[in-house]
Motif scaffolding. Structure first.
Motif, PDB file in Angstrom:
ATOM      1  N   CYS A  42      44.854  46.538  34.975  1.00 25.39           N
ATOM      2  CA  CYS A  42      43.658  46.106  35.704  1.00 25.39           C
ATOM      3  C   CYS A  42      42.704  47.283  35.882  1.00 25.39           C
ATOM      4  O   CYS A  42      43.083  48.334  36.394  1.00 25.39           O
ATOM      5  CB  CYS A  42      44.013  45.528  37.071  1.00 25.39           C
ATOM      6  SG  CYS A  42      42.542  44.985  37.989  1.00 25.39           S
ATOM      7  N   SER A  43      41.471  47.085  35.461  1.00 23.17           N
ATOM      8  CA  SER A  43      40.410  48.077  35.647  1.00 23.17           C
ATOM      9  C   SER A  43      39.386  47.503  36.615  1.00 23.17           C
ATOM     10  O   SER A  43      38.865  46.403  36.391  1.00 23.17           O
ATOM     11  CB  SER A  43      39.731  48.405  34.315  1.00 23.17           C
ATOM     12  OG  SER A  43      40.686  48.820  33.354  1.00 23.17           O
ATOM     13  N   LEU A  44      39.124  48.213  37.709  1.00 20.98           N
ATOM     14  CA  LEU A  44      38.073  47.834  38.657  1.00 20.98           C
ATOM     15  C   LEU A  44      36.932  48.823  38.516  1.00 20.98           C
ATOM     16  O   LEU A  44      37.150  50.034  38.559  1.00 20.98           O
ATOM     17  CB  LEU A  44      38.589  47.864  40.100  1.00 20.98           C
ATOM     18  CG  LEU A  44      39.643  46.843  40.520  1.00 20.98           C
ATOM     19  CD1 LEU A  44      39.990  47.040  41.992  1.00 20.98           C
ATOM     20  CD2 LEU A  44      39.171  45.420  40.279  1.00 20.98           C
ATOM     21  N   VAL A  45      35.709  48.303  38.354  1.00 24.46           N
ATOM     22  CA  VAL A  45      34.551  49.166  38.116  1.00 24.46           C
ATOM     23  C   VAL A  45      33.410  48.755  39.047  1.00 24.46           C
ATOM     24  O   VAL A  45      33.080  47.567  39.136  1.00 24.46           O
ATOM     25  CB  VAL A  45      34.077  49.056  36.648  1.00 24.46           C
ATOM     26  CG1 VAL A  45      32.916  50.014  36.384  1.00 24.46           C
ATOM     27  CG2 VAL A  45      35.232  49.336  35.684  1.00 24.46           C
ATOM     28  N   THR A  61      46.068  41.375  23.696  1.00 22.69           N
ATOM     29  CA  THR A  61      46.162  39.924  23.524  1.00 22.69           C
ATOM     30  C   THR A  61      45.026  39.224  24.256  1.00 22.69           C
ATOM     31  O   THR A  61      44.430  38.271  23.744  1.00 22.69           O
ATOM     32  CB  THR A  61      47.515  39.410  24.065  1.00 22.69           C
ATOM     33  OG1 THR A  61      48.561  40.292  23.630  1.00 22.69           O
ATOM     34  CG2 THR A  61      47.802  38.010  23.559  1.00 22.69           C
ATOM     35  N   HIS A  62      44.714  39.688  25.468  1.00 24.20           N
ATOM     36  CA  HIS A  62      43.637  39.106  26.271  1.00 24.20           C
ATOM     37  C   HIS A  62      42.963  40.211  27.093  1.00 24.20           C
ATOM     38  O   HIS A  62      43.616  41.166  27.507  1.00 24.20           O
ATOM     39  CB  HIS A  62      44.164  38.053  27.253  1.00 24.20           C
ATOM     40  CG  HIS A  62      44.933  36.947  26.609  1.00 24.20           C
ATOM     41  ND1 HIS A  62      44.337  35.882  25.975  1.00 24.20           N
ATOM     42  CD2 HIS A  62      46.273  36.744  26.503  1.00 24.20           C
ATOM     43  CE1 HIS A  62      45.274  35.073  25.509  1.00 24.20           C
ATOM     44  NE2 HIS A  62      46.460  35.577  25.811  1.00 24.20           N
ATOM     45  N   ASN A  63      41.646  40.038  27.320  1.00 19.19           N
ATOM     46  CA  ASN A  63      40.904  40.865  28.274  1.00 19.19           C
ATOM     47  C   ASN A  63      40.186  39.892  29.210  1.00 19.19           C
ATOM     48  O   ASN A  63      39.070  39.438  28.921  1.00 19.19           O
ATOM     49  CB  ASN A  63      39.900  41.768  27.564  1.00 19.19           C
ATOM     50  CG  ASN A  63      40.553  42.952  26.891  1.00 19.19           C
ATOM     51  OD1 ASN A  63      41.036  43.863  27.560  1.00 19.19           O
ATOM     52  ND2 ASN A  63      40.593  42.948  25.567  1.00 19.19           N
ATOM     53  N   CYS A  64      40.833  39.533  30.298  1.00 17.66           N
ATOM     54  CA  CYS A  64      40.297  38.546  31.232  1.00 17.66           C
ATOM     55  C   CYS A  64      39.449  39.251  32.295  1.00 17.66           C
ATOM     56  O   CYS A  64      39.716  40.399  32.652  1.00 17.66           O
ATOM     57  CB  CYS A  64      41.436  37.768  31.878  1.00 17.66           C
ATOM     58  SG  CYS A  64      42.482  36.957  30.655  1.00 17.66           S
ATOM     59  N   THR A  65      38.418  38.559  32.786  1.00 18.76           N
ATOM     60  CA  THR A  65      37.438  39.237  33.637  1.00 18.76           C
ATOM     61  C   THR A  65      37.023  38.403  34.850  1.00 18.76           C
ATOM     62  O   THR A  65      37.122  37.175  34.840  1.00 18.76           O
ATOM     63  CB  THR A  65      36.167  39.577  32.823  1.00 18.76           C
ATOM     64  OG1 THR A  65      35.585  38.354  32.339  1.00 18.76           O
ATOM     65  CG2 THR A  65      36.504  40.470  31.641  1.00 18.76           C
ATOM     66  N   ILE A  90      38.592  43.786  35.168  1.00 18.65           N
ATOM     67  CA  ILE A  90      39.050  43.444  33.822  1.00 18.65           C
ATOM     68  C   ILE A  90      40.557  43.611  33.793  1.00 18.65           C
ATOM     69  O   ILE A  90      41.059  44.697  34.105  1.00 18.65           O
ATOM     70  CB  ILE A  90      38.417  44.349  32.738  1.00 18.65           C
ATOM     71  CG1 ILE A  90      36.892  44.333  32.820  1.00 18.65           C
ATOM     72  CG2 ILE A  90      38.885  43.924  31.339  1.00 18.65           C
ATOM     73  CD1 ILE A  90      36.300  45.521  33.499  1.00 18.65           C
ATOM     74  N   VAL A  91      41.285  42.551  33.455  1.00 20.93           N
ATOM     75  CA  VAL A  91      42.737  42.662  33.299  1.00 20.93           C
ATOM     76  C   VAL A  91      43.066  42.512  31.820  1.00 20.93           C
ATOM     77  O   VAL A  91      42.826  41.462  31.222  1.00 20.93           O
ATOM     78  CB  VAL A  91      43.505  41.635  34.134  1.00 20.93           C
ATOM     79  CG1 VAL A  91      45.010  41.745  33.841  1.00 20.93           C
ATOM     80  CG2 VAL A  91      43.258  41.864  35.629  1.00 20.93           C
ATOM     81  N   THR A  92      43.572  43.578  31.261  1.00 21.13           N
ATOM     82  CA  THR A  92      43.960  43.632  29.850  1.00 21.13           C
ATOM     83  C   THR A  92      45.448  43.304  29.745  1.00 21.13           C
ATOM     84  O   THR A  92      46.268  43.938  30.412  1.00 21.13           O
ATOM     85  CB  THR A  92      43.684  45.040  29.284  1.00 21.13           C
ATOM     86  OG1 THR A  92      42.282  45.325  29.428  1.00 21.13           O
ATOM     87  CG2 THR A  92      44.102  45.141  27.835  1.00 21.13           C
ATOM     88  N   ARG A  93      45.775  42.306  28.924  1.00 22.45           N
ATOM     89  CA  ARG A  93      47.177  41.910  28.781  1.00 22.45           C
ATOM     90  C   ARG A  93      47.677  42.167  27.354  1.00 22.45           C
ATOM     91  O   ARG A  93      47.036  41.772  26.387  1.00 22.45           O
ATOM     92  CB  ARG A  93      47.367  40.432  29.102  1.00 22.45           C
ATOM     93  CG  ARG A  93      48.843  40.003  28.984  1.00 22.45           C
ATOM     94  CD  ARG A  93      49.011  38.503  29.069  1.00 22.45           C
ATOM     95  NE  ARG A  93      50.435  38.131  29.016  1.00 22.45           N
ATOM     96  CZ  ARG A  93      50.876  36.885  28.850  1.00 22.45           C
ATOM     97  NH1 ARG A  93      50.024  35.891  28.738  1.00 22.45           N
ATOM     98  NH2 ARG A  93      52.176  36.647  28.789  1.00 22.45           N
TER      99      ARG A  93
END
Length: 199
Positions: free
Chosen positions: A21-24, A47-51, A90-93
């Motif tokens: 998880c990236s918080l900006v 696989t996924h970059n959910c936002t 942004i949560v990168t899975r």
């Protein structure tokens, strides 16, 4: 209202899937979309970059291929629950081979954002009217004197062919009225609304 002071990243693992998880800090939709694009390029192998984002001119979320309602919505709900604004998540899975099911995905994406929020430095912010003053160098003494006497805050100064101050009045006074007596010497105009740290 609250926001985060700096960008932060945290990571959790759920049944062999990696969730980053990236918080900006972001202030507008355009800024959020630019940040999201940057992370999607950086993690193009994921696989996924959910936002999810909540900013001054709106909010939104995206499941990026995960089953509808299992990623972006839980993410934005965590931001709302923590009363966060001007932030993009942004949560990168990276899929680990074990399916989590709809409930498992909701829990994983929620937990990923909660972990990052827990590690972030949270600031209390308020919205203020910010005015721009433009004047000649010869009038710096006048402006500085009025700023001091009226307990105003200058949040930005620029020096080029003329001097430019961005001024905020935290007690709600109309800054235009304070400087109207210097009409002709000081060009005063409404600039915009800004979210500033409530110190």
């Amino acid at each position: 209202m609250k926001t985060i002071k700096n960008a932060i990243q945290s990571e959790i693992n759920v049944k062999k899937s990696q969730f980053i998880c990236s918080l900006v800090p972001t202030e507008t939709k355009a800024e959020s979309k630019a940040v999201i694009q940057k992370f999607r390029e950086q993690y193009s192998d994921a696989t996924h970059n959910c936002t999810a984002y909540i900013v001054s001119d709106g909010e939104g979320f995206d499941d990026d291929g995960e089953p509808g309602g299992t990623a972006g919505k839980p993410m934005i709900n965590v931001l709302r629950k923590n009363e966060l604004h001007n932030v993009t998540a942004i949560v990168t899975r990276y899929f680990g081979g074990i399916k989590l099911g709809a409930g498992g995905l909701v829990r994983a994406y929620s937990k990923s954002v909660m972990e990052a929020v827990g590690e972030a430095e949270i600031l209390e912010i308020e919205e203020y009217d910010v005015y721009k003053l433009i004047f000649e160098y010869s009038n710096i003494r006048i402006v500085d004197s009025e700023v001091r006497n009226n307990n105003l805050e200058v949040i930005n100064k620029e020096y080029s062919d003329k001097v430019s101050y961005d001024i905020v009045s935290k007690d709600g006074r109309d800054i235009l009225k304070i400087f109207e007596k210097y009409s002709g010497k000081i060009n005063t105009g409404f600039k915009n609304k800004q979210f500033l740290e409530n110190k």
